[in-house]
Every structure is written in structure tokens, then in C-alpha cells.
Enzyme design. Structure first.
Site, PDB file in Angstrom:
ATOM      1  N   LYS A 182       0.980  -1.105  -0.011  1.00  9.84           N
ATOM      2  CA  LYS A 182       0.264   0.047   0.136  1.00  9.84           C
ATOM      3  C   LYS A 182       0.879   1.205   0.030  1.00  9.84           C
ATOM      4  O   LYS A 182       1.436   1.633   0.902  1.00  9.84           O
ATOM      5  CB  LYS A 182      -0.978   0.049   1.213  1.00  9.84           C
ATOM      6  CG  LYS A 182      -2.087   0.685   1.208  1.00  9.84           C
ATOM      7  CD  LYS A 182      -2.255   2.178   0.789  1.00  9.84           C
ATOM      8  CE  LYS A 182      -1.742   3.044   1.649  1.00  9.84           C
ATOM      9  NZ  LYS A 182      -1.608   4.381   1.440  1.00  9.84           N
ATOM     10  N   GLU A 257       9.492   1.396  10.900  1.00 11.33           N
ATOM     11  CA  GLU A 257      10.327   2.496  10.690  1.00 11.33           C
ATOM     12  C   GLU A 257       9.853   3.820  10.936  1.00 11.33           C
ATOM     13  O   GLU A 257       8.982   4.081   9.954  1.00 11.33           O
ATOM     14  CB  GLU A 257      11.046   2.119   9.594  1.00 11.33           C
ATOM     15  CG  GLU A 257      11.814   0.712   9.382  1.00 11.33           C
ATOM     16  CD  GLU A 257      12.660   0.468   8.405  1.00 11.33           C
ATOM     17  OE1 GLU A 257      12.626   0.990   7.266  1.00 11.33           O
ATOM     18  OE2 GLU A 257      13.268  -0.448   8.367  1.00 11.33           O
ATOM     19  N   CYS A 291      14.153  10.661   6.743  1.00  7.18           N
ATOM     20  CA  CYS A 291      13.832  10.460   7.893  1.00  7.18           C
ATOM     21  C   CYS A 291      15.207  10.591   9.009  1.00  7.18           C
ATOM     22  O   CYS A 291      15.282  10.504  10.079  1.00  7.18           O
ATOM     23  CB  CYS A 291      13.282   8.869   8.105  1.00  7.18           C
ATOM     24  SG  CYS A 291      14.367   7.723   7.167  1.00  7.18           S
ATOM     25  N   GLU A 388       9.831  16.532  14.509  1.00  9.55           N
ATOM     26  CA  GLU A 388      10.486  16.216  13.149  1.00  9.55           C
ATOM     27  C   GLU A 388       9.495  17.211  12.473  1.00  9.55           C
ATOM     28  O   GLU A 388       8.430  17.433  12.339  1.00  9.55           O
ATOM     29  CB  GLU A 388      10.187  14.839  12.781  1.00  9.55           C
ATOM     30  CG  GLU A 388      10.445  14.618  11.541  1.00  9.55           C
ATOM     31  CD  GLU A 388      10.163  12.974  11.119  1.00  9.55           C
ATOM     32  OE1 GLU A 388       9.012  12.501  11.390  1.00  9.55           O
ATOM     33  OE2 GLU A 388      10.917  12.381  10.597  1.00  9.55           O
TER      34      GLU A 388
HETATM   35  P1  NAD Z   1       2.343   8.604   7.461  1.00 11.72           P
HETATM   36  O1  NAD Z   1       2.545   7.793   8.580  1.00 11.72           O
HETATM   37  O2  NAD Z   1       1.566   9.930   7.221  1.00 11.72           O
HETATM   38  O3  NAD Z   1       2.078   7.650   6.119  1.00 11.72           O
HETATM   39  C1  NAD Z   1       2.617   6.562   5.913  1.00 11.72           C
HETATM   40  C2  NAD Z   1       1.926   5.295   5.130  1.00 11.72           C
HETATM   41  O4  NAD Z   1       1.349   4.776   6.120  1.00 11.72           O
HETATM   42  C3  NAD Z   1       0.977   5.882   3.921  1.00 11.72           C
HETATM   43  O5  NAD Z   1       1.205   4.682   2.884  1.00 11.72           O
HETATM   44  C4  NAD Z   1      -0.045   6.125   4.612  1.00 11.72           C
HETATM   45  O6  NAD Z   1      -1.356   5.924   3.776  1.00 11.72           O
HETATM   46  C5  NAD Z   1      -0.204   5.104   5.537  1.00 11.72           C
HETATM   47  N1  NAD Z   1      -1.286   5.057   6.755  1.00 11.72           N
HETATM   48  C6  NAD Z   1      -1.657   6.213   7.031  1.00 11.72           C
HETATM   49  N2  NAD Z   1      -2.546   5.927   8.269  1.00 11.72           N
HETATM   50  C7  NAD Z   1      -2.720   4.608   8.091  1.00 11.72           C
HETATM   51  C8  NAD Z   1      -3.411   3.538   9.112  1.00 11.72           C
HETATM   52  N3  NAD Z   1      -4.243   4.250   9.719  1.00 11.72           N
HETATM   53  N4  NAD Z   1      -3.207   2.407   8.774  1.00 11.72           N
HETATM   54  C9  NAD Z   1      -2.608   1.998   7.921  1.00 11.72           C
HETATM   55  N5  NAD Z   1      -1.637   2.750   7.180  1.00 11.72           N
HETATM   56  C10 NAD Z   1      -1.744   4.125   7.389  1.00 11.72           C
HETATM   57  O7  NAD Z   1       3.884   9.024   6.915  1.00 11.72           O
HETATM   58  P2  NAD Z   1       4.199   9.891   5.750  1.00 11.72           P
HETATM   59  O8  NAD Z   1       3.866  11.181   6.001  1.00 11.72           O
HETATM   60  O9  NAD Z   1       4.043   9.427   4.586  1.00 11.72           O
HETATM   61  O10 NAD Z   1       6.005   9.845   5.721  1.00 11.72           O
HETATM   62  C11 NAD Z   1       6.948  10.576   6.569  1.00 11.72           C
HETATM   63  C12 NAD Z   1       7.081  10.075   7.956  1.00 11.72           C
HETATM   64  O11 NAD Z   1       8.113   8.855   7.591  1.00 11.72           O
HETATM   65  C13 NAD Z   1       8.287  10.868   8.666  1.00 11.72           C
HETATM   66  O12 NAD Z   1       7.715  10.675  10.287  1.00 11.72           O
HETATM   67  C14 NAD Z   1       9.377  10.028   8.543  1.00 11.72           C
HETATM   68  O13 NAD Z   1      10.317  10.202   9.500  1.00 11.72           O
HETATM   69  C15 NAD Z   1       8.989   8.511   8.260  1.00 11.72           C
HETATM   70  N6  NAD Z   1       9.978   7.932   7.834  1.00 11.72           N
HETATM   71  C16 NAD Z   1      10.727   7.079   8.313  1.00 11.72           C
HETATM   72  C17 NAD Z   1      11.704   6.186   7.772  1.00 11.72           C
HETATM   73  C18 NAD Z   1      12.652   5.133   8.497  1.00 11.72           C
HETATM   74  O14 NAD Z   1      13.471   4.501   7.910  1.00 11.72           O
HETATM   75  N7  NAD Z   1      12.697   5.277   9.844  1.00 11.72           N
HETATM   76  C19 NAD Z   1      11.924   6.353   6.357  1.00 11.72           C
HETATM   77  C20 NAD Z   1      11.205   7.409   5.730  1.00 11.72           C
HETATM   78  C21 NAD Z   1      10.275   7.914   6.257  1.00 11.72           C
END
Ligand code: NAD
Length: 496
Positions: A182, A257, A291, A388
Site C-alpha cells: 500500500k 521504521e 527520516c 520532526e
Molecule cells: P504517514 O505515517 O502519514 O504515512 C505512511 C503510510 O502509512 C502511507 O502509506 C499512509 O497512507 C499509511 N497510513 C496512514 N494511516 C494509516 C493507518 N491508519 N493504517 C494503515 N496505514 C496508514 O507518513 P508519511 O507522512 O507518508 O511519511 C513521513 C514520515 O515517515 C516521517 O515521520 C518520516 O520520518 C518517516 N520515515 C521513516 C523512515 C525510517 O526508515 N525510519 C523512512 C522514511 C520516512
């Protein structure tokens, strides 16, 4: 800024059981971050779409050849997919830049090649995995083997979509699982292209599926589905919490992550030219939407003024603009909603009394362009030092000695990455061992060896992926106990 309408865009659909499938569901617009004009529309996957994809993946796992093939045979297909990605790298880089606003020099130069490498790396590693052996002299031979878990749900963010998706897909499939991806709703294009590439590579139907859509509907349905055994999630910490709650009912195995607010600590004895390059690249690359961004600079007071001045000059000169211009260093933020969040964080930094040395404004005109921003003279308690921001924003905080630097570095809820710059190698090791962080780089920018564990401490994550660690997550471990002789077996029920 150019909309790059010249790039051919395939219709975005779900990819289920080896085919693109249109769904009856509603659709939403995918926006070009450089213009905020729609690029195309995306199906908003429903629970029924997720169910269809999970059933296809389940069927491929239970009845198809995939989990029964040898790791080497699976690896041959993964290599083919890696080769196809490498062959189409230019087109994929353009799609990714169009979709995310990450400058073309970074998608072409790093993110897309890394996606191909992910497939090659895990294809080679899977057949070489070793079990453990626990001989009990003369009595037992105990050993472990690994086997695939089942159907994996892979949920990914928008910041480096193709690289992060393939980082999960490659080990997941190499281990013999089947998968439903997804992708993030703001960056659907390269995931959409991957379905066709997997089919071309010859993956059996149902092994790899994509359901496009929103987190709270498609993502949540994937997490709740009883046919899914594993969820590997990359995204925000708050979303990770929600997924853990929702996955509890069906006892999902989870890899998380999550977010970060990673410190970079610079001492006066460091190679300050290299440190400056790494500090600037570490937070302003990928538009700051990274991230592991080194978003908190802890700077020793003895070099504070001179380093901060050079840093300000460098940040002022960062080239912001059309992400398709090969000289652009920072492009637009992914989405107007995210840009609004970043702007809010900047206002808060100013209100808290940090010194806005560079940037701080959105650029006039269409798109989500924001000036690379530098806050000086901050304290570690400020919002801009603790939260962040996920944009091109660096917060600089002075420190006096090693103990203070360590205390401030750790005084945050996250623990993803940390960077230390010092000419004193003993100090480098000492600080590395004192940081509450999943990963530490000493005198280095964020260079990743795919064999090393990747992941965060504290609220930055749970578990590690990377190298063999990915297989710890994507495999079950089976322990086999073989009796070599006639060990004692207590006899019940023999007394008359
Ligand atoms: P997000 O948490 O908003 O979304 C990530 C994914 O989760 C998307 O595909 C979204 O549709 C899905 N999602 C949202 N709500 C959900 C739910 N209730 N159930 C299941 N899936 C759901 O994150 P974002 O804004 O897309 O990305 C930015 C974040 O990702 C930042 O906090 C960044 O630090 C983190 N990030 C972490 C790493 C790592 O490896 N630690 C790498 C890249 C990004």
C-alpha cells in the site's frame, strides 16, 4: 516551474494477481508538487480491493510455486526485476521527480539505482542465509532453519517512495513470502510502474500486489485483514502507534521504521570542511524530507560563530527550483498540506525566539517551494529542536563540552540516527556508545551498507531491517531437535 507534462503517465490502478485492475472505488488527484496541478487520478482502494489483493497473495502463497521455489530460483527473478529497474532507471527517476519534487539529480543519482540494488542484494543474500547449530555432545543435534511467514502487508511513505518500497519488497519476496504493497497516497506513480515490471520479470501472479489508496481506509484494511501475517511499516510515529493498536487483534508481526530528529555533533577538532558539507547535505537533501535528516546541529561553542557563519552562507546559496533542472539542489515539498505543516513549525521557531538566520519563507508562485531555512541560537527544548519538521530546516544549538552534547543529543523522544564529527577517534567511539540511537555515523555522512541493520531506538521504531536482519523479520525460525542416542524419557503410566 515546469509541469513536465511530456512524461508519459500510465493510468494508476491496483495491481492484483498479476494484472492491473480498475476498481469501482472513488478516485483522488495526484498532484505535481512543483505546480499543485493534477498529474493523474488514483483509485482510493477499499476494504474489498484489499481483500482481493490479500486473497491473491494468499492463494499464491498456499498453492503457487513461490514459497516452494529455492531461494536461488526466486533470486533469479529478483535479479531480473533489478535489471529491468536499472534499464528503465531514467524513466523511473523522472516519474519519481514529477511525483515527489525530489530533484532529478537525487532520484537519478541515488534513489532509483538503490531500488535496483535492493533487488540484487537480497537476491544474492537469501540463498546464503545460514541456520544456527547447537550440538549437545553425543546426545542431540539442534539446528535452526528459516521459512517464509505468509502474506506481508507493506505500507510506505512518500519521501523516497521507490527506494523504501523496494527495501521491503525485495527481502520479503526473497524470503518466499507474498506481498501486498500500500504505497503512500501522495506518491503513487513509481509503485504503479512496479507492477508492470514485476509481470515482465516473470513473477507468478499474486506474488506481488499493489493496492493504491488512503492510509485510513486501504492501509487500515490491510492492517486489520486476518489473511495478513506481517506488516512492515515506514512512516510517522503516530501512524505506527495506530497500526500497532489495529494490528493487535489479529496479532500481526510488526516492523516499525518511524520518525526522527537526528543530531549531528561537531567538535572543534573535526575536519570542519567535510563536517560542513555533511551537515548541509544531511538535512537539505531530499528536500529535507528525510527520516535520517541531521536536523539538529549541536555545535561546540569554540567554533560556533565561525562555523555558523559559513553554514549560513552555504544555506543561502542552495539552489532551489525546478526539480527537473539537474542543477537544482532543493525542490518543492510534496504537498500543500505538508508545506503548511512545515510553515507552522517555522512560525513556532520564530515565536520561541530562535534566530532565523536564513530562509523561512515560501517562494512566490505555484508549487510548494520553501526557502532552505536555518535557525541559530536555539535551545534543545524548543519545538524546532524536538519535533520532526520533515522539511529543509536546520536548528543549531551550542554546547560546551562532551557531556552536554551527549545529554542534549539524547534529550528527545526519537532515536533514529546520529552523526559525530571529531578528530579524536576515542571520543568518536565514546560518544557513539553513549547515544540512544539506532544508527551512528562518525566522521561520515549517511552512507548505508545494505548488510547493516537499519532502524531506530525509542520512538523512532521497533525492530531492524537490512541484511540478515530483514530475514529475521520476514522469516519464521524453526528449531529442529534431533536425538542422537537414547536419552532418558521419563516413563509415566507403567506402575501397576
Ligand atoms: P504517514 O505515517 O502519514 O504515512 C505512511 C503510510 O502509512 C502511507 O502509506 C499512509 O497512507 C499509511 N497510513 C496512514 N494511516 C494509516 C493507518 N491508519 N493504517 C494503515 N496505514 C496508514 O507518513 P508519511 O507522512 O507518508 O511519511 C513521513 C514520515 O515517515 C516521517 O515521520 C518520516 O520520518 C518517516 N520515515 C521513516 C523512515 C525510517 O526508515 N525510519 C523512512 C522514511 C520516512
Amino acid at each position: 516551474m515546469t509541469a513536465n507534462t511530456a512524461i508519459p503517465i500510465a493510468p494508476v490502478e491496483h495491481f492484483i494477481n498479476g494484472q492491473y485492475r480498475s476498481s469501482e472505488c472513488e478516485r483522488f488527484d495526484d498532484l505535481n508538487p512543483a505546480t499543485n496541478e493534477p498529474i493523474t487520478s488514483v483509485p482510493s482502494g477499499t476494504a474489498a480491493d484489499i481483500d482481493a489483493a490479500v486473497r491473491a497473495a494468499r492463494d499464491a502463497f498456499d498453492h503457487g510455486p513461490w514459497p516452494r521455489m529455492s531461494a536461488k530460483e526466486r533470486g533469479a527473478l529478483l535479479h531480473r526485476l533489478g535489471d529491468l529497474i536499472a534499464a528503465r532507471a531514467n524513466d523511473l527517476a523522472e516519474l519519481e521527480t514529477l511525483d515527489t519534487g525530489v530533484p532529478i539529480s537525487q532520484t537519478r543519482g541515488a534513489l532509483i539505482p538503490r531500488a535496483a540494488e535492493n533487488f540484487h542484494f537480497f537476491a544474492d543474500l537469501a540463498p546464503r542465509l545460514q541456520g544456527e547449530l547447537y550440538p549437545v555432545e553425543g546426545e542431540f543435534l539442534n539446528y535452526t532453519t528459516r521459512y517464509p511467514v505468509g502474506v506481508a502487508g507493506l505500507i510506505t511513505p512518500w519521501n523516497a517512495p521507490f527506494m523504501l518500497e523496494t527495501w521491503k519488497i525485495a527481502p520479503c519476496l526473497a524470503a518466499g513470502n507474498t506481498a501486498v504493497l500500500k504505497p503512500a497516497e501522495w506518491s503513487p506513480l513509481t509503485a504503479n510502474a512496479l507492477g508492470a515490471l514485476a509481470a515482465e520479470a516473470g513473477f507468478p501472479p499474486g506474488v506481488f500486489n499493489v493496492v493504491q489508496g488512503l492510509g485510513e481506509t486501504a492501509g487500515a484494511a490491510l492492517v486489520a485483514h486476518p489473511g495478513v501475517q506481517l506488516i512492515s511499516f515506514t512512516g510517522e510515529t503516530s501512524t505506527g502507534r495506530e497500526i500497532m493498536r489495529n494490528g493487535a487483534t489479529t496479532l500481526k508481526r510488526l516492523s516499525m521504521e518511524l520518525g526522527g530528529k537526528s543530531p549531528v555533533i561537531v567538535f572543534p577538532d573535526a575536519d570542519l570542511d567535510r563536517a560542513l558539507d555533511a551537515v548541509v547535505f544531511g538535512v537539505y537533501s531530499l528536500n529535507g524530507e528525510r527520516c535520517t535528516a541531521s536536523s539538529r546541529l549541536l555545535l561546540h561553542r569554540d567554533i560556533y560563530d565561525s562555523f555558523a557563519q559559513e553554514l549560513s552562507e552555504r544555506v543561502r546559496r542552495i539552489r532551489v527550483g525546478d526539480p527537473f533542472d539537474p542543477r537544482t539542489e532543493v525542490g518543492p515539498l510534496i504537498h500543500p498540506e505538508h508545506a503548511a505543516r512545515v510553515r507552522q513549525a517555522l512560525s513556532r521557531g520564530i515565536a520561541e525566539g530562535a534566530k532565523l538566520a536564513v530562509g523561512g519563507e515560501m517562494l512566490a508562485g505555484p508549487g510548494n517551494f520553501i526557502e532552505p531555512t536555518l535557525f541559530l541560537d536555539a535551545t534543545n527544548q524548543m519545538h524546532i529542536a524536538q519535533q520532526e519538521i520533515f522539511g529543509p530546516v536546520l536548528t543549531v544549538i551550542p554546547f560546551s563540552d562532551e557531556a552536554e552534547a551527549i545529554r542534549m543529543a539524547n534529550d528527545v523522544r526519537y532515536g533514529l540516527a546520529a552523526y559525530v564529527w571529531t578528530g579524536n577517534i576515542a571520543r568518536g567511539h565514546r560518544i557513539a556508545s553513549s547515544l540512544e540511537s539506532g544508527m551512528v555515523w562518525v566522521n561520515s555522512q549517511n552512507v548505508r551498507d545494505l548488510r547493516t541493520p537499519f532502524g531506530g531506538a525509542k520512538e523512532s521504531g521497533i525492530g531492524r531491517e537490512g541484511g540478515e536482519h530483514s530475514f529475521h523479520f520476514y522469516c519464521e525460525t524453526r528449531t529442529v531437535h534431533i536425538a542422537l542416542g537414547e536419552h532418558r524419557i521419563p516413563r509415566f503410566g507403567v506402575e501397576t
